[in-house]
Motif scaffolding. Structure first.
Motif, PDB file in Angstrom:
ATOM      1  N   VAL A   1      -9.859   2.319  -4.778  1.00 56.43           N
ATOM      2  CA  VAL A   1      -8.601   2.278  -3.857  1.00 56.43           C
ATOM      3  C   VAL A   1      -7.494   3.089  -4.562  1.00 56.43           C
ATOM      4  O   VAL A   1      -6.179   2.990  -4.293  1.00 56.43           O
TER       5      VAL A   1
ATOM      6  N   VAL B   1      -7.772  -2.407   2.267  1.00 56.87           N
ATOM      7  CA  VAL B   1      -7.925  -2.184   0.888  1.00 56.87           C
ATOM      8  C   VAL B   1      -8.454  -3.415   0.115  1.00 56.87           C
ATOM      9  O   VAL B   1      -9.114  -3.213  -1.022  1.00 56.87           O
TER      10      VAL B   1
ATOM     11  N   THR C   1       0.857  -1.240  -0.023  1.00 55.03           N
ATOM     12  CA  THR C   1      -0.133   0.066  -0.029  1.00 55.03           C
ATOM     13  C   THR C   1       0.884   1.319   0.118  1.00 55.03           C
ATOM     14  O   THR C   1       2.249   1.294   0.361  1.00 55.03           O
TER      15      THR C   1
ATOM     16  N   LEU D   1      -4.913   4.778  -2.620  1.00 53.76           N
ATOM     17  CA  LEU D   1      -4.400   3.960  -1.530  1.00 53.76           C
ATOM     18  C   LEU D   1      -3.342   3.010  -1.834  1.00 53.76           C
ATOM     19  O   LEU D   1      -2.489   2.581  -1.015  1.00 53.76           O
TER      20      LEU D   1
END
Ligand code: PNS
Length: 167
Positions: free
Chosen positions: A148, A138, A19, A151
């Motif tokens: 997402v 996520v 991430t 992210l």
């Protein structure tokens, strides 16, 4: 910028998938330490099956950290402290997001210290904008069609959408 500290540190994790929060810790580690080895766990004993293979997870991190000259990515499937010894790493760096991380990380740090007191665990506090971010969160968001894109790296978001669609 201050001089980097000599030697190798490990940034270990499952990274399923990496991430922007992980990348923040890796980037900050690369500013503090001479050599950073991001190590991706490949443990067949883990209860939860990963969404991505270890090779895929490694590839995403390599792509996202290619601009950082002192960062490399490796897969490991032995004890973390053994892997650290193999690479001559004296420290393990991990991110700490919230109190909820503390209990797990406390256990891991004490376990690793028991296995090898020479290897120090160092915790870096997550940047506030990533303090809520986890791979699990996520994946859950992506499973239900949530956005997402800010992210995780773009290629990870696309790969997650593809992989989840296959399921
Ligand atoms: O939070 P993560 O991403 O699941 O952490 C993975 C890792 C390996 C850093 C953590 O589980 C740990 O510190 N484990 C210590 C015990 C060990 O060496 N396990 C071997 C995994 S192959």
């Amino acid at each position: 910028m201050a001089e980097r500290r000599d030697g190798t540190v490990l940034c270990p994790g499952s990274y399923d998938p990496v991430t922007n929060g992980h990348l923040d810790i890796i980037t900050r580690s690369s500013q503090v330490f001479e050599r950073v080895v991001v190590c991706v766990v490949n443990s067949p004993l883990r209860k939860n099956k990963t969404l991505f293979t270890a090779e895929e997870r490694k590839g995403f991190i390599e792509e996202a950290t290619g601009h950082l000259g002192n960062v490399e990515v490796q897969i490991f499937s032995n004890l973390l402290v053994e892997f650290a010894r193999q690479l001559g790493a004296k420290s393990i760096v991990k991110g700490l997001r919230a109190i909820s991380d503390f209990e797990y990380e406390f256990e891991m740090a004490q376990l690793n210290r028991k296995l090898d007191p020479e290897i120090e665990s160092i915790y870096m506090i997550a940047s506030p904008e990533y303090s809520f971010l986890s791979s699990t969160g996520v994946k859950e968001m992506a499973t239900f069609g949530g956005d997402v894109s800010d992210l995780v790296p773009g290629s990870v978001a696309a790969a997650m959408a593809d992989r989840l669609a296959e399921r």
